[in-house]
Write a protein that holds these residues in place. Structure first.
Motif, PDB file in Angstrom:
ATOM      1  N   THR A  22      19.052  13.537  -9.642  1.00 55.68           N
ATOM      2  CA  THR A  22      19.399  14.458 -10.705  1.00 55.68           C
ATOM      3  C   THR A  22      20.770  15.045 -10.346  1.00 55.68           C
ATOM      4  OG1 THR A  22      18.167  16.209  -9.581  1.00 55.68           O
ATOM      5  CG2 THR A  22      17.002  14.974 -11.295  1.00 55.68           C
ATOM      6  N   PRO A  23      21.529  15.575 -11.306  1.00 56.85           N
ATOM      7  CA  PRO A  23      22.881  16.059 -11.030  1.00 56.85           C
ATOM      8  C   PRO A  23      22.936  17.005  -9.822  1.00 56.85           C
ATOM      9  CG  PRO A  23      22.485  16.082 -13.380  1.00 56.85           C
ATOM     10  CD  PRO A  23      21.173  15.740 -12.724  1.00 56.85           C
ATOM     11  N   GLY A  24      23.936  16.760  -8.975  1.00 57.16           N
ATOM     12  CA  GLY A  24      24.163  17.619  -7.819  1.00 57.16           C
ATOM     13  C   GLY A  24      23.374  17.247  -6.575  1.00 57.16           C
TER      14      GLY A  24
ATOM     15  N   ALA B  37      23.453   8.543  -4.550  1.00 57.69           N
ATOM     16  CA  ALA B  37      23.069   9.195  -5.800  1.00 57.69           C
ATOM     17  C   ALA B  37      22.167   8.294  -6.636  1.00 57.69           C
ATOM     18  CB  ALA B  37      24.295   9.576  -6.616  1.00 57.69           C
TER      19      ALA B  37
ATOM     20  N   SER C  17      27.934   8.175  -6.978  1.00 58.52           N
ATOM     21  CA  SER C  17      27.978   9.006  -8.175  1.00 58.52           C
ATOM     22  C   SER C  17      27.648   8.126  -9.369  1.00 58.52           C
ATOM     23  CB  SER C  17      29.357   9.647  -8.355  1.00 58.52           C
ATOM     24  OG  SER C  17      30.253   8.728  -8.927  1.00 58.52           O
TER      25      SER C  17
END
Length: 164
Positions: free
Chosen positions: A77-79, A51, A117
């Motif tokens: 970016t998120p996800g 991530a 993360s």
């Protein structure tokens, strides 16, 4: 925050069960002219990959706490997660926080520090020298190198992939 608690819980389960990974899942391969950062696939794992990634240079003996000078930094970016990233290139779904402005130099030791993360301080760390990648070698752990077929044939449990 959910991921951080999940990672802590997973770490406690492994610690209490006596199962400890010999190596982290991060590796570098692809040859010296086109190095690629990879995250070993764990069968059945979800939310597994990179991530955030930092590439460092300049430390005589890089460690996860003192990897050297940051020379490239990208973040998903998120996800978004990725299991393969070409060094110096920003994959789709990632943002460049610090662009890479220099070429990798032979004889220099580089360090990669990754997170799975945003809550992880460092979930993957490996050091390498570009010449180790010649002939398609894979570098993992603390600068260990071997052929891609030998690397793939290693027991998944060496990398923290434990059957449920």
């Amino acid at each position: 925050m959910k991921w951080g608690r999940a990672a802590i819980a997973a770490g406690l389960v492994l610690l209490l069960s006596g199962c400890v990974a010999k190596y982290n899942p991060l590796f570098v391969g692809g040859g010296s002219s086109t190095p690629v950062i990879g995250w070993r696939d764990c069968p059945g794992a979800t939310h597994d990959g990179v991530a955030e990634l930092g590439l460092y240079a300049g430390a005589a003996e890089p460690t996860v706490d003192d990897p050297g000078e940051l020379i490239w930094h990208i973040k998903a970016t998120p996800g978004n997660l990725s299991k393969r990233i070409s060094i110096g290139e920003t994959p789709e779904g990632f943002a460049t926080l610090l662009p890479m402005t220099t070429q990798l130099r032979s004889g220099t030791t580089y360090a990669l520090r990754t997170n799975m993360s945003p809550d992880d301080p460092a979930s993957g760390f490996v050091t390498f020298r570009p010449e180790q990648l010649a002939g398609g070698q894979v570098v993992f752990g603390n600068g260990n190198e071997e052929s891609p077929s030998d690397y793939r044939s290693r027991d998944d449990e060496d990398f923290g992939c434990f059957a449920g």
